[in-house]
Design a protein around this motif. Structure first.
Motif, PDB file in Angstrom:
ATOM      1  N   ARG A   3      39.345  28.912  35.233  1.00 22.91           N
ATOM      2  CA  ARG A   3      39.766  29.297  33.392  1.00 22.91           C
ATOM      3  C   ARG A   3      38.666  29.275  32.641  1.00 22.91           C
ATOM      4  NH1 ARG A   3      42.897  24.815  30.592  1.00 22.91           N
ATOM      5  NH2 ARG A   3      44.943  25.525  31.402  1.00 22.91           N
ATOM      6  N   LEU A   4      37.649  28.769  32.626  1.00 24.12           N
ATOM      7  CA  LEU A   4      36.638  28.863  31.903  1.00 24.12           C
ATOM      8  C   LEU A   4      35.886  31.286  32.602  1.00 24.12           C
ATOM      9  CD1 LEU A   4      34.479  28.097  30.543  1.00 24.12           C
ATOM     10  CD2 LEU A   4      32.706  27.372  31.879  1.00 24.12           C
ATOM     11  N   ASN A   5      35.504  31.325  33.818  1.00 24.36           N
ATOM     12  CA  ASN A   5      35.826  32.745  33.664  1.00 24.36           C
ATOM     13  C   ASN A   5      36.389  33.397  33.590  1.00 24.36           C
ATOM     14  OD1 ASN A   5      33.532  32.156  35.947  1.00 24.36           O
ATOM     15  ND2 ASN A   5      34.752  31.501  37.115  1.00 24.36           N
ATOM     16  N   ALA A   6      38.024  32.883  33.292  1.00 24.64           N
ATOM     17  CA  ALA A   6      38.925  34.236  33.096  1.00 24.64           C
ATOM     18  C   ALA A   6      38.867  34.129  31.152  1.00 24.64           C
ATOM     19  CB  ALA A   6      40.064  33.883  32.994  1.00 24.64           C
ATOM     20  N   LEU A   7      38.178  32.921  30.353  1.00 26.81           N
ATOM     21  CA  LEU A   7      37.875  33.527  28.978  1.00 26.81           C
ATOM     22  C   LEU A   7      36.914  34.011  28.536  1.00 26.81           C
ATOM     23  CD1 LEU A   7      37.920  31.842  26.673  1.00 26.81           C
ATOM     24  CD2 LEU A   7      36.968  29.841  27.042  1.00 26.81           C
ATOM     25  N   LEU A   8      35.169  33.524  29.593  1.00 27.20           N
ATOM     26  CA  LEU A   8      34.350  34.464  29.398  1.00 27.20           C
ATOM     27  C   LEU A   8      34.227  35.735  30.033  1.00 27.20           C
ATOM     28  CD1 LEU A   8      32.033  31.714  31.570  1.00 27.20           C
ATOM     29  CD2 LEU A   8      32.037  31.860  28.918  1.00 27.20           C
ATOM     30  N   ALA A   9      34.810  36.041  30.689  1.00 25.35           N
ATOM     31  CA  ALA A   9      35.415  37.312  31.189  1.00 25.35           C
ATOM     32  C   ALA A   9      35.946  37.968  30.183  1.00 25.35           C
ATOM     33  CB  ALA A   9      35.930  37.512  31.968  1.00 25.35           C
ATOM     34  N   GLY A  10      36.892  37.684  29.454  1.00 21.91           N
ATOM     35  CA  GLY A  10      37.712  38.417  28.172  1.00 21.91           C
ATOM     36  C   GLY A  10      39.299  38.730  29.017  1.00 21.91           C
ATOM     37  N   SER A  11      39.526  38.299  30.554  1.00 23.25           N
ATOM     38  CA  SER A  11      40.289  38.354  31.254  1.00 23.25           C
ATOM     39  C   SER A  11      41.532  38.754  30.490  1.00 23.25           C
ATOM     40  CB  SER A  11      40.174  38.030  31.989  1.00 23.25           C
ATOM     41  OG  SER A  11      40.313  37.424  32.731  1.00 23.25           O
ATOM     42  N   CYS A  12      41.706  37.039  29.690  1.00 21.65           N
ATOM     43  CA  CYS A  12      42.992  36.951  28.645  1.00 21.65           C
ATOM     44  C   CYS A  12      43.189  38.249  28.015  1.00 21.65           C
ATOM     45  CB  CYS A  12      42.720  35.392  28.627  1.00 21.65           C
ATOM     46  SG  CYS A  12      42.867  34.260  29.706  1.00 21.65           S
ATOM     47  N   ALA A  13      44.864  38.267  28.304  1.00 21.40           N
ATOM     48  CA  ALA A  13      45.235  38.824  27.259  1.00 21.40           C
ATOM     49  C   ALA A  13      45.586  38.379  25.994  1.00 21.40           C
ATOM     50  CB  ALA A  13      46.730  38.906  27.895  1.00 21.40           C
ATOM     51  N   THR A 176      47.212  42.862  34.284  1.00 22.33           N
ATOM     52  CA  THR A 176      47.490  44.589  33.583  1.00 22.33           C
ATOM     53  C   THR A 176      46.938  45.699  34.695  1.00 22.33           C
ATOM     54  OG1 THR A 176      46.506  43.925  31.356  1.00 22.33           O
ATOM     55  CG2 THR A 176      46.122  46.014  32.400  1.00 22.33           C
ATOM     56  N   GLY A 177      48.833  46.285  35.394  1.00 28.42           N
ATOM     57  CA  GLY A 177      48.496  46.735  36.171  1.00 28.42           C
ATOM     58  C   GLY A 177      48.796  46.274  37.482  1.00 28.42           C
ATOM     59  N   TYR A 178      48.331  45.358  37.258  1.00 33.75           N
ATOM     60  CA  TYR A 178      49.204  44.622  39.077  1.00 33.75           C
ATOM     61  C   TYR A 178      50.174  43.458  39.369  1.00 33.75           C
ATOM     62  CZ  TYR A 178      44.368  46.136  40.182  1.00 33.75           C
ATOM     63  OH  TYR A 178      43.184  47.296  40.129  1.00 33.75           O
ATOM     64  N   GLY A 179      50.757  43.467  37.635  1.00 28.13           N
ATOM     65  CA  GLY A 179      51.525  42.473  37.735  1.00 28.13           C
ATOM     66  C   GLY A 179      51.187  40.214  37.270  1.00 28.13           C
ATOM     67  N   GLN A 180      51.965  39.901  38.297  1.00 29.88           N
ATOM     68  CA  GLN A 180      51.041  38.227  38.110  1.00 29.88           C
ATOM     69  C   GLN A 180      50.971  37.509  38.731  1.00 29.88           C
ATOM     70  OE1 GLN A 180      54.519  37.227  35.152  1.00 29.88           O
ATOM     71  NE2 GLN A 180      56.272  36.876  37.006  1.00 29.88           N
ATOM     72  N   ARG A 181      50.739  36.287  38.814  1.00 30.66           N
ATOM     73  CA  ARG A 181      50.290  35.352  40.648  1.00 30.66           C
ATOM     74  C   ARG A 181      50.268  34.608  39.415  1.00 30.66           C
ATOM     75  NH1 ARG A 181      44.826  37.193  42.591  1.00 30.66           N
ATOM     76  NH2 ARG A 181      43.134  36.754  41.382  1.00 30.66           N
ATOM     77  N   VAL A 182      50.174  33.741  40.643  1.00 32.95           N
ATOM     78  CA  VAL A 182      49.949  32.056  40.121  1.00 32.95           C
ATOM     79  C   VAL A 182      48.608  31.798  40.410  1.00 32.95           C
ATOM     80  CG1 VAL A 182      50.679  29.289  40.372  1.00 32.95           C
ATOM     81  CG2 VAL A 182      51.933  31.431  40.508  1.00 32.95           C
ATOM     82  N   GLU A 183      47.698  30.583  39.530  1.00 30.21           N
ATOM     83  CA  GLU A 183      46.128  30.471  40.562  1.00 30.21           C
ATOM     84  C   GLU A 183      46.103  28.630  39.861  1.00 30.21           C
ATOM     85  OE1 GLU A 183      43.167  33.190  38.854  1.00 30.21           O
ATOM     86  OE2 GLU A 183      43.971  34.418  39.622  1.00 30.21           O
ATOM     87  N   SER A 184      45.137  28.665  40.720  1.00 29.69           N
ATOM     88  CA  SER A 184      44.998  26.957  40.842  1.00 29.69           C
ATOM     89  C   SER A 184      43.449  27.366  39.403  1.00 29.69           C
ATOM     90  CB  SER A 184      44.915  26.624  41.738  1.00 29.69           C
ATOM     91  OG  SER A 184      45.449  25.717  42.456  1.00 29.69           O
TER      92      SER A 184
END
Length: 198
Positions: A3-13, A176-184
């Motif tokens: 989650r932190l990496n997603a926030l840091l990398a800016g990947s969350c929409a 984006t471009g790949y759909g969705q998936r569930v992650e821990s």
């Protein structure tokens, strides 16, 4: 940690939800207009586009809504400037004297955000575009200008402003471009690692 990496990398929409325009800033005429609109003593130099937001200390939330701005760095001061109806307006100002430190994730040459750690809350700064891609040279320029302006840099080796809570959550992640998936995703808590003690 994901989650932190997603926030840091800016990947969350939600991270890239911009609500204003940066406006023109490259020509001498643009800078003269900025000086006039903001009632500055001198024409600004070194204006940089970025996205910014406040967020809270404590359990890290899902994404951070950001605002487009121009960063105007002066001695002891960062002014974030918006552009509305053909005029430059102050969105926020941060003094180096009231900022505990400038937390620089993974050194000054990386694709991560910069946080200004203040007593009441952090300020999120990123040189990412609308797809979350970080402009690394621009980020380095921002860090260099802010350090020269008196903002105290703080690196990972000096202590990180987040720590895992030990709780893992399953989240639906849109790709984006790949759909969705569930992650821990590991849940993190954000705190002021640079807090000044009197």
């Amino acid at each position: 940690m994901k989650r932190l990496n997603a926030l840091l990398a800016g990947s969350c929409a939600a991270l890239i939800a911009a609500c204003s325009s940066t406006g023109p800033y490259q020509t001498p005429e643009d800078l003269a207009r900025m000086k006039q609109d903001l009632k500055l003593e001198h024409a600004p130099t070194g204006v940089l586009p970025l996205k910014w937001s406040y967020f809270d200390y404590g359990i890290q939330q899902e994404g951070v809504d950001t605002v487009d701005a121009l960063a105007l760095v002066q001695p002891g001061l960062l002014t974030l400037v918006g552009y509305e109806k053909g005029h430059y307006v102050r969105q926020a100002e941060f003094a180096s004297s009231s900022t505990d430190c400038m937390y620089i994730f993974k050194g000054d040459v990386s694709a991560q955000p910069v946080w200004l750690l203040k007593a009441d809350r952090p300020v999120f700064l990123t040189t990412g575009n609308n797809r979350g891609l970080i402009n690394v040279p621009l980020r380095k320029q921002l860090i260099d200008q802010m350090t020269a302006a008196g903002f105290l840099p703080h690196l990972d080796a000096q202590g990180m402003p987040y720590q895992p809570t030990g709780i893992t959550e399953r989240k639906l992640v849109l790709m984006t471009g790949y759909g969705q998936r569930v992650e821990s995703m590991d849940q993190n808590q954000v705190y002021n690692v640079c807090q000044k003690h009197s």
